[in-house]
Design a protein around this motif. Structure first.
Motif, mmCIF file in Angstrom:
data_model
loop_
_atom_site.group_PDB
_atom_site.id
_atom_site.type_symbol
_atom_site.label_atom_id
_atom_site.label_comp_id
_atom_site.label_asym_id
_atom_site.label_seq_id
_atom_site.Cartn_x
_atom_site.Cartn_y
_atom_site.Cartn_z
ATOM 1 N N PHE A 134 0.864 -1.085 -0.017
ATOM 2 C CA PHE A 134 0.024 -0.036 -0.031
ATOM 3 C C PHE A 134 1.007 1.222 -0.059
ATOM 4 C CE2 PHE A 134 -2.663 3.409 1.718
ATOM 5 C CZ PHE A 134 -3.782 3.149 0.925
ATOM 6 N N HIS A 135 1.980 1.310 0.664
ATOM 7 C CA HIS A 135 2.908 2.509 0.743
ATOM 8 C C HIS A 135 3.429 2.712 -0.706
ATOM 9 C CE1 HIS A 135 5.373 5.008 3.211
ATOM 10 N NE2 HIS A 135 6.341 4.977 2.548
ATOM 11 N N SER A 136 3.284 1.863 -1.727
ATOM 12 C CA SER A 136 3.775 2.026 -2.941
ATOM 13 C C SER A 136 3.106 3.059 -3.695
ATOM 14 C CB SER A 136 3.790 0.699 -3.736
ATOM 15 O OG SER A 136 4.601 -0.391 -3.268
ATOM 16 N N LEU A 137 1.780 3.056 -3.200
ATOM 17 C CA LEU A 137 0.920 4.353 -3.769
ATOM 18 C C LEU A 137 1.452 5.682 -3.547
ATOM 19 C CD1 LEU A 137 -2.636 2.691 -2.792
ATOM 20 C CD2 LEU A 137 -1.677 2.649 -5.235
ATOM 21 N N ARG A 138 1.956 5.701 -2.098
ATOM 22 C CA ARG A 138 2.576 7.017 -1.881
ATOM 23 C C ARG A 138 3.841 7.332 -2.614
ATOM 24 N NH1 ARG A 138 4.172 10.324 2.459
ATOM 25 N NH2 ARG A 138 6.442 10.426 3.032
ATOM 26 N N LYS A 139 4.539 6.266 -3.115
ATOM 27 C CA LYS A 139 5.841 6.515 -3.663
ATOM 28 C C LYS A 139 5.318 6.799 -5.280
ATOM 29 C CE LYS A 139 8.870 5.167 -0.593
ATOM 30 N NZ LYS A 139 9.603 3.790 -0.727
ATOM 31 N N THR A 140 4.264 6.259 -5.766
ATOM 32 C CA THR A 140 3.680 6.587 -6.970
ATOM 33 C C THR A 140 3.552 8.136 -7.167
ATOM 34 O OG1 THR A 140 2.635 4.497 -7.294
ATOM 35 C CG2 THR A 140 1.855 6.408 -8.854
ATOM 36 N N TYR A 141 3.034 8.842 -5.964
ATOM 37 C CA TYR A 141 2.983 10.043 -5.867
ATOM 38 C C TYR A 141 4.320 10.863 -6.144
ATOM 39 C CZ TYR A 141 1.811 14.803 -4.054
ATOM 40 O OH TYR A 141 1.366 16.115 -3.830
ATOM 41 N N GLY A 142 5.296 10.294 -5.329
ATOM 42 C CA GLY A 142 6.431 11.090 -5.415
ATOM 43 C C GLY A 142 7.331 10.765 -6.545
ATOM 44 N N ALA B 75 8.721 13.675 -9.355
ATOM 45 C CA ALA B 75 10.119 13.725 -9.319
ATOM 46 C C ALA B 75 10.445 13.592 -11.135
ATOM 47 C CB ALA B 75 11.054 12.551 -8.594
ATOM 48 N N SER B 76 9.431 12.719 -11.652
ATOM 49 C CA SER B 76 9.858 12.603 -13.161
ATOM 50 C C SER B 76 9.489 14.069 -13.793
ATOM 51 C CB SER B 76 8.951 11.334 -13.722
ATOM 52 O OG SER B 76 9.068 10.340 -12.865
ATOM 53 N N ALA B 77 8.458 14.864 -13.203
ATOM 54 C CA ALA B 77 8.134 16.037 -13.922
ATOM 55 C C ALA B 77 8.996 17.135 -13.671
ATOM 56 C CB ALA B 77 6.605 16.623 -13.559
ATOM 57 N N GLY B 78 10.107 16.904 -12.641
ATOM 58 C CA GLY B 78 11.071 17.948 -12.703
ATOM 59 C C GLY B 78 10.655 18.851 -11.486
ATOM 60 N N VAL B 79 9.801 18.505 -10.441
ATOM 61 C CA VAL B 79 9.437 19.114 -9.286
ATOM 62 C C VAL B 79 10.338 19.321 -8.500
ATOM 63 C CG1 VAL B 79 7.893 19.585 -7.685
ATOM 64 C CG2 VAL B 79 6.902 18.563 -9.617
ATOM 65 N N PRO B 80 10.901 20.535 -8.210
ATOM 66 C CA PRO B 80 12.165 20.585 -7.271
ATOM 67 C C PRO B 80 12.071 19.852 -5.887
ATOM 68 C CG PRO B 80 11.220 22.916 -7.727
ATOM 69 C CD PRO B 80 10.151 22.030 -8.375
ATOM 70 N N ILE B 81 13.228 19.375 -5.706
ATOM 71 C CA ILE B 81 13.446 18.429 -4.804
ATOM 72 C C ILE B 81 12.689 18.854 -3.267
ATOM 73 C CG2 ILE B 81 15.778 18.750 -4.192
ATOM 74 C CD1 ILE B 81 16.380 16.021 -3.591
ATOM 75 N N ARG B 82 13.114 20.168 -3.096
ATOM 76 C CA ARG B 82 12.692 20.567 -1.684
ATOM 77 C C ARG B 82 11.038 20.934 -1.740
ATOM 78 N NH1 ARG B 82 15.978 21.588 2.049
ATOM 79 N NH2 ARG B 82 18.063 21.849 1.687
ATOM 80 N N SER B 83 10.539 20.831 -2.626
ATOM 81 C CA SER B 83 8.903 20.703 -2.957
ATOM 82 C C SER B 83 8.516 19.443 -2.607
ATOM 83 C CB SER B 83 8.477 21.416 -4.201
ATOM 84 O OG SER B 83 8.919 22.635 -4.558
ATOM 85 N N ILE B 84 9.075 18.407 -3.237
ATOM 86 C CA ILE B 84 8.466 17.137 -3.049
ATOM 87 C C ILE B 84 8.811 16.707 -1.679
ATOM 88 C CG2 ILE B 84 9.093 14.478 -3.495
ATOM 89 C CD1 ILE B 84 10.168 15.687 -6.434
ATOM 90 N N LYS C 116 8.735 18.594 0.966
ATOM 91 C CA LYS C 116 7.463 19.213 1.855
ATOM 92 C C LYS C 116 6.198 18.648 1.549
ATOM 93 C CE LYS C 116 9.992 23.889 2.219
ATOM 94 N NZ LYS C 116 9.936 23.490 3.455
ATOM 95 N N LEU C 117 5.851 18.178 0.465
ATOM 96 C CA LEU C 117 4.584 17.680 0.153
ATOM 97 C C LEU C 117 4.435 16.135 0.853
ATOM 98 C CD1 LEU C 117 4.516 18.663 -3.565
ATOM 99 C CD2 LEU C 117 2.693 19.392 -1.874
ATOM 100 N N LEU C 118 5.636 15.405 0.535
ATOM 101 C CA LEU C 118 5.616 14.286 1.136
ATOM 102 C C LEU C 118 5.994 13.985 2.904
ATOM 103 C CD1 LEU C 118 7.753 12.196 -1.326
ATOM 104 C CD2 LEU C 118 5.166 11.993 -0.990
ATOM 105 N N GLY C 119 6.292 15.234 3.371
ATOM 106 C CA GLY C 119 6.507 15.387 4.895
ATOM 107 C C GLY C 119 7.646 14.614 5.350
ATOM 108 N N HIS C 120 8.796 14.653 4.454
ATOM 109 C CA HIS C 120 9.875 14.077 4.825
ATOM 110 C C HIS C 120 10.781 14.966 5.930
ATOM 111 C CE1 HIS C 120 10.429 11.338 1.243
ATOM 112 N NE2 HIS C 120 9.545 10.833 2.067
ATOM 113 N N SER C 121 11.276 14.555 6.975
ATOM 114 C CA SER C 121 11.889 15.446 7.872
ATOM 115 C C SER C 121 13.152 15.988 7.271
ATOM 116 C CB SER C 121 12.158 14.521 9.231
ATOM 117 O OG SER C 121 12.982 13.527 8.992
ATOM 118 N N ASP C 122 13.619 15.360 6.529
ATOM 119 C CA ASP C 122 15.146 15.739 5.768
ATOM 120 C C ASP C 122 15.077 15.483 4.510
ATOM 121 O OD1 ASP C 122 17.957 16.031 5.168
ATOM 122 O OD2 ASP C 122 18.368 15.474 7.176
#
Length: 369
Positions: free
Chosen positions: A311-319, A323-332, A334-340
């Protein structure tokens, strides 16, 4: 004039937090707080600062460790995690690891008597995968840093153990074709086994929304209508007393059109009660973590998809789409809620490098025209 003694300051270096003490006569002293979590660090910093300003704590003087049995330290550590609102499932997983480690040591061993070879023998067991070794080492290191911050030991036994090589994580995401196959399997199963009192298609909405929002399963189960802003295609993922996110921080998520369509369909254009949960189970007013995970495995088999997908793979699909579309890494991040941001960079390294290469090539093709 520089004061002889100033109030301590909270510092961060290489992801870890420290208390910075200064005395004109004895110089500067940095004391590790044993955590990379900002909230934990702030709490421990306040405790040390108060003791220092009262004169009960001297960072320049070696503190004698208090004798503490390893088993009791594990229980105290888990109790601290509960007070801070960490998910019970995560607490039990960590506790199980620490207790398995303790079982390999002499009974009633004290924390201060745990040696580097104890950690090395446990972490480098032949049947562990590279990923398991890296995970176990990191969690033991965090635990013993906490023990040191509590005064149970004057050293971290992990410091003298070679860190296991951390394999580059493979992104287990669903391709568009795989996502379609999964949704078709859900619809087909409903057509064959659906009952008037149990519409199985609700699960297709859960799958579509998760792939289009990147929420963790716990965040999905806790999502309420008061945190949905359909006009802007935004949702708020809250971290509060009722549900604490993995990073401990709230965030705003821009959802994909397919996720917004799910919300439109569920609301039917009506204003929904703010405290009501967005997603409901077949027989409850809130989505079940265990049922949602179990159903994914069931439909994955029916769709004949790889067992590595969860099920967690669905979250990875969003990310991965971002990433494939070139969205800036810091934006990704914040959207995914990674602490670092380094977590984001490590997980999506291959996708990000491919997207960057295509952007550079495209830029120079336009330049040369």
């Amino acid at each position: 004039m520089i004061p002889a003694r100033r109030a301590p300051r909270l510092r961060k270096k290489k992801g870890s937090y420290y208390a910075d003490f200064y005395d004109r006569h004895r110089g500067r002293k940095w004391v590790a707080l044993g955590t990379k979590n900002q909230r934990d660090a702030q709490r421990r910093f306040i405790e040390l600062s108060d003791a220092y300003m009262r004169g009960d704590y001297d960072p320049w003087q070696e503190q004698r460790p208090r004798l503490m049995r390893l088993a009791r330290a594990i229980d105290e550590h888990m109790a601290m995690r509960r007070r801070e609102g960490q998910a019970e499932r995560t607490i039990q997983t960590r506790a199980g690891l620490f207790r398995r480690f303790a079982e390999t040591l002499p009974p009633e061993i004290a924390v201060i008597d745990v040696r580097p070879e104890h950690v090395r023998d446990f972490v480098y067991q032949p049947h562990f995968t590279e990923h398991s070794r890296a995970t176990h080492y990191a969690r033991l290191r965090t635990f013993f840093n906490w023990c040191r911050s509590q005064g149970y030991t004057d050293h971290n036994p992990c410091d003298e153990v070679r860190p296991p090589r951390k394999p580059r994580p493979k992104i287990n995401y669903l391709t568009p074709a795989q996502l379609d196959r999964l949704l078709e399997a859900i619809e087909a199963h409903h057509a064959l086994h659906g009952r008037p009192d149990r519409d199985l298609r609700w699960y297709a909405d859960v799958v579509r929304f998760t792939a289009g929002s990147g929420l963790r399963l716990g965040e999905l189960c806790a999502l309420k209508w008061k945190d949905v802003h359909l006009a802007e295609r935004l949702i708020v993922v809250r971290s509060d007393a009722e549900h604490r996110t993995k990073s401990g921080d709230s965030r705003i998520v821009q959802i994909a059109p397919m996720a917004a369509e799910v919300l439109h369909r569920l609301s039917g254009g009506r204003e929904m009660p703010g405290e009501a949960y967005v997603f409901r189970g077949p027989r409850s007013d809130r989505l079940s973590y265990e049922l949602t995970s179990r159903l994914f495995r069931k439909y994955r088999r029916l769709a004949k998809l790889p067992e590595s997908l969860t099920f967690h793979s669905l979250r990875k699909t969003y990310g991965t789409v971002l990433a494939s579309a070139g969205v800036p890494i810091r934006s990704i991040q914040k959207l995914l809620g990674h602490s670092d941001v380094r977590i984001t960079a490590q997980v999506y390294a291959d996708v990000l490098s491919t997207a960057l290469r295509e952007q550079v090539e495209g830029a120079f093709e336009r330049f040369e025209e």
